[in-house]
Design a protein around this motif. Structure first.
Motif, PDB file in Angstrom:
ATOM      1  N   LYS A  54     -18.746  -4.290 -36.507  1.00  0.00           N
ATOM      2  CA  LYS A  54     -18.678  -5.269 -35.421  1.00  0.00           C
ATOM      3  C   LYS A  54     -17.371  -5.103 -34.669  1.00  0.00           C
ATOM      4  CE  LYS A  54     -21.620  -9.110 -36.933  1.00  0.00           C
ATOM      5  NZ  LYS A  54     -21.671 -10.579 -37.184  1.00  0.00           N
ATOM      6  N   ALA A  55     -17.416  -5.370 -33.365  1.00  0.00           N
ATOM      7  CA  ALA A  55     -16.216  -5.387 -32.527  1.00  0.00           C
ATOM      8  C   ALA A  55     -16.332  -6.597 -31.603  1.00  0.00           C
ATOM      9  CB  ALA A  55     -16.105  -4.105 -31.718  1.00  0.00           C
ATOM     10  N   HIS A  56     -15.199  -7.214 -31.313  1.00  0.00           N
ATOM     11  CA  HIS A  56     -15.190  -8.432 -30.504  1.00  0.00           C
ATOM     12  C   HIS A  56     -14.309  -8.248 -29.274  1.00  0.00           C
ATOM     13  CE1 HIS A  56     -17.143 -10.638 -33.806  1.00  0.00           C
ATOM     14  NE2 HIS A  56     -16.288 -10.012 -34.607  1.00  0.00           N
ATOM     15  N   ALA A  57     -14.704  -8.875 -28.189  1.00  0.00           N
ATOM     16  CA  ALA A  57     -13.910  -8.854 -26.955  1.00  0.00           C
ATOM     17  C   ALA A  57     -14.047 -10.206 -26.273  1.00  0.00           C
ATOM     18  CB  ALA A  57     -14.383  -7.738 -26.031  1.00  0.00           C
ATOM     19  N   THR A  58     -12.941 -10.722 -25.751  1.00  0.00           N
ATOM     20  CA  THR A  58     -12.945 -12.020 -25.081  1.00  0.00           C
ATOM     21  C   THR A  58     -12.394 -11.871 -23.670  1.00  0.00           C
ATOM     22  OG1 THR A  58     -12.667 -13.256 -27.142  1.00  0.00           O
ATOM     23  CG2 THR A  58     -12.058 -14.381 -25.108  1.00  0.00           C
ATOM     24  N   TYR A  59     -13.159 -12.379 -22.711  1.00  0.00           N
ATOM     25  CA  TYR A  59     -12.749 -12.367 -21.303  1.00  0.00           C
ATOM     26  C   TYR A  59     -12.623 -13.801 -20.818  1.00  0.00           C
ATOM     27  CZ  TYR A  59     -13.156 -12.123 -16.221  1.00  0.00           C
ATOM     28  OH  TYR A  59     -12.939 -12.286 -14.872  1.00  0.00           O
ATOM     29  N   THR A  60     -11.523 -14.101 -20.140  1.00  0.00           N
ATOM     30  CA  THR A  60     -11.336 -15.387 -19.478  1.00  0.00           C
ATOM     31  C   THR A  60     -11.068 -15.116 -18.004  1.00  0.00           C
ATOM     32  OG1 THR A  60     -10.409 -16.363 -21.484  1.00  0.00           O
ATOM     33  CG2 THR A  60      -9.982 -17.511 -19.417  1.00  0.00           C
ATOM     34  N   ASN A  61     -11.697 -15.875 -17.122  1.00  0.00           N
ATOM     35  CA  ASN A  61     -11.609 -15.561 -15.691  1.00  0.00           C
ATOM     36  C   ASN A  61     -10.370 -16.153 -15.015  1.00  0.00           C
ATOM     37  OD1 ASN A  61     -12.554 -18.259 -15.688  1.00  0.00           O
ATOM     38  ND2 ASN A  61     -13.557 -17.961 -13.712  1.00  0.00           N
ATOM     39  N   GLN A  62      -9.285 -16.344 -15.789  1.00  0.00           N
ATOM     40  CA  GLN A  62      -8.003 -16.669 -15.176  1.00  0.00           C
ATOM     41  C   GLN A  62      -7.367 -15.370 -14.706  1.00  0.00           C
ATOM     42  OE1 GLN A  62      -5.946 -19.627 -14.322  1.00  0.00           O
ATOM     43  NE2 GLN A  62      -5.389 -17.795 -13.189  1.00  0.00           N
ATOM     44  N   LEU A  63      -7.443 -15.097 -13.417  1.00  0.00           N
ATOM     45  CA  LEU A  63      -6.971 -13.827 -12.880  1.00  0.00           C
ATOM     46  C   LEU A  63      -5.457 -13.842 -12.720  1.00  0.00           C
ATOM     47  CD1 LEU A  63      -9.779 -13.192 -10.254  1.00  0.00           C
ATOM     48  CD2 LEU A  63      -9.622 -12.348 -12.599  1.00  0.00           C
ATOM     49  N   ALA A  64      -4.873 -12.647 -12.627  1.00  0.00           N
ATOM     50  CA  ALA A  64      -3.419 -12.528 -12.511  1.00  0.00           C
ATOM     51  C   ALA A  64      -3.064 -11.207 -11.856  1.00  0.00           C
ATOM     52  CB  ALA A  64      -2.757 -12.615 -13.882  1.00  0.00           C
ATOM     53  N   PHE A  65      -1.977 -11.227 -11.075  1.00  0.00           N
ATOM     54  CA  PHE A  65      -1.356 -10.003 -10.587  1.00  0.00           C
ATOM     55  C   PHE A  65      -0.178  -9.663 -11.496  1.00  0.00           C
ATOM     56  CE2 PHE A  65      -3.296 -10.663  -6.309  1.00  0.00           C
ATOM     57  CZ  PHE A  65      -3.769  -9.376  -6.116  1.00  0.00           C
ATOM     58  N   SER A  66       0.096  -8.365 -11.638  1.00  0.00           N
ATOM     59  CA  SER A  66       1.258  -7.943 -12.418  1.00  0.00           C
ATOM     60  C   SER A  66       1.884  -6.715 -11.782  1.00  0.00           C
ATOM     61  CB  SER A  66       0.862  -7.634 -13.864  1.00  0.00           C
ATOM     62  OG  SER A  66      -0.031  -6.531 -13.928  1.00  0.00           O
ATOM     63  N   LYS A  67       3.146  -6.491 -12.135  1.00  0.00           N
ATOM     64  CA  LYS A  67       3.824  -5.236 -11.805  1.00  0.00           C
ATOM     65  C   LYS A  67       3.851  -4.420 -13.086  1.00  0.00           C
ATOM     66  CE  LYS A  67       7.909  -3.068  -9.844  1.00  0.00           C
ATOM     67  NZ  LYS A  67       7.751  -1.927 -10.765  1.00  0.00           N
ATOM     68  N   PRO A  68       2.947  -3.455 -13.202  1.00  0.00           N
ATOM     69  CA  PRO A  68       2.772  -2.779 -14.490  1.00  0.00           C
ATOM     70  C   PRO A  68       3.827  -1.720 -14.753  1.00  0.00           C
ATOM     71  CG  PRO A  68       1.273  -1.868 -12.877  1.00  0.00           C
ATOM     72  CD  PRO A  68       2.001  -2.993 -12.183  1.00  0.00           C
ATOM     73  N   GLN A  69       4.054  -1.472 -16.036  1.00  0.00           N
ATOM     74  CA  GLN A  69       4.858  -0.344 -16.481  1.00  0.00           C
ATOM     75  C   GLN A  69       3.891   0.709 -17.018  1.00  0.00           C
ATOM     76  OE1 GLN A  69       7.410  -2.478 -19.309  1.00  0.00           O
ATOM     77  NE2 GLN A  69       9.134  -2.177 -17.934  1.00  0.00           N
ATOM     78  N   VAL A  70       3.986   1.917 -16.472  1.00  0.00           N
ATOM     79  CA  VAL A  70       3.038   2.979 -16.805  1.00  0.00           C
ATOM     80  C   VAL A  70       3.777   4.131 -17.466  1.00  0.00           C
ATOM     81  CG1 VAL A  70       1.324   4.595 -15.897  1.00  0.00           C
ATOM     82  CG2 VAL A  70       1.566   2.326 -14.866  1.00  0.00           C
TER      83      VAL A  70
END
Length: 210
Positions: A54-70
């Motif tokens: 089994k594998a679990h994933a949770t999504y919440t529709n609180q959106l956000a912008f970010s300045k990512p580090q890549v």
């Protein structure tokens, strides 16, 4: 403010017959995809050849912008981020090498916007915040956003699953995935909790998620 909802997804298998990895990403057809912005791998789930998994994933529709580090083609962290709702916009600024998103204000109806006011080209990402998370989970990555220009996102959470072992979680997907998605769901149309069973047809080698 948008209505906040959560989707709890469970993926399971039983005696699959072959060790298999599925990759989950939000790469639904959008104008500018793989040109102006790129999907990010959300989840990588591994299932064994025999037995139950089994594998679990949770999504919440609180959106956000970010300045990512890549680093190495993966988003490893976010320098700063801000929660945002549809029809709002925010401004990214910089002072003394510290980046900051302004509090969201009313913007263009139906979309999210982030304006780059840092004086230099920047990368940005749009994603979502699950309860308890300190930084958002990136879903779409926008590179080389010019100073004075803005990112406009019309994000619909259409999640797709691929049989893939080539990607890690938070990896940038620079080109369209070579294989076909075995599963695609608009998360807004699902109930709060769902369970999906991964199966493999021995004769054809094809996979399904039902």
């Amino acid at each position: 403010m948008s209505h906040i909802f959560t989707r709890n997804l469970t993926f399971q298998s039983n005696d699959l017959g072959k060790e298999t990895t599925i990759m989950l990403t939000f790469d639904a057809d959008m104008k500018g995809l793989y040109e102006d912005f790129f999907p990010v791998v959300w989840k990588v789930c591994k299932f064994g050849r025999t037995g139950q998994y089994k594998a679990h994933a949770t999504y919440t529709n609180q959106l956000a912008f970010s300045k990512p580090q890549v680093a190495g083609g993966n988003i490893i962290d976010a320098e700063t981020s801000v929660k945002i709702n549809v029809s709002e916009k925010t401004f990214l600024t910089e002072a003394n090498n510290v980046y900051h998103f302004s509090s969201p204000q009313s913007g263009t109806p139906g979309v999210l916007q982030a304006v780059n006011n840092t004086g230099a080209t920047q990368d940005m990402a749009v994603g979502f915040m699950n309860p308890g998370d300190l930084t958002p989970k990136p879903a779409l990555y926008f590179c080389d956003v010019r100073d004075g220009s803005h990112v406009t996102a019309r994000f619909t959470p259409v999640l797709r699953a691929y049989i893939m072992s080539d990607y890690e979680e938070t990896a940038l997907i620079r080109d369209a995935v070579a294989s076909h998605a075995i599963w695609s769901q608009d998360l807004t149309r699902l109930p709060e909790s769902t369970t999906w069973t991964l199966k493999r047809d021995v004769a054809t080698g094809r996979y399904t998620l039902d």
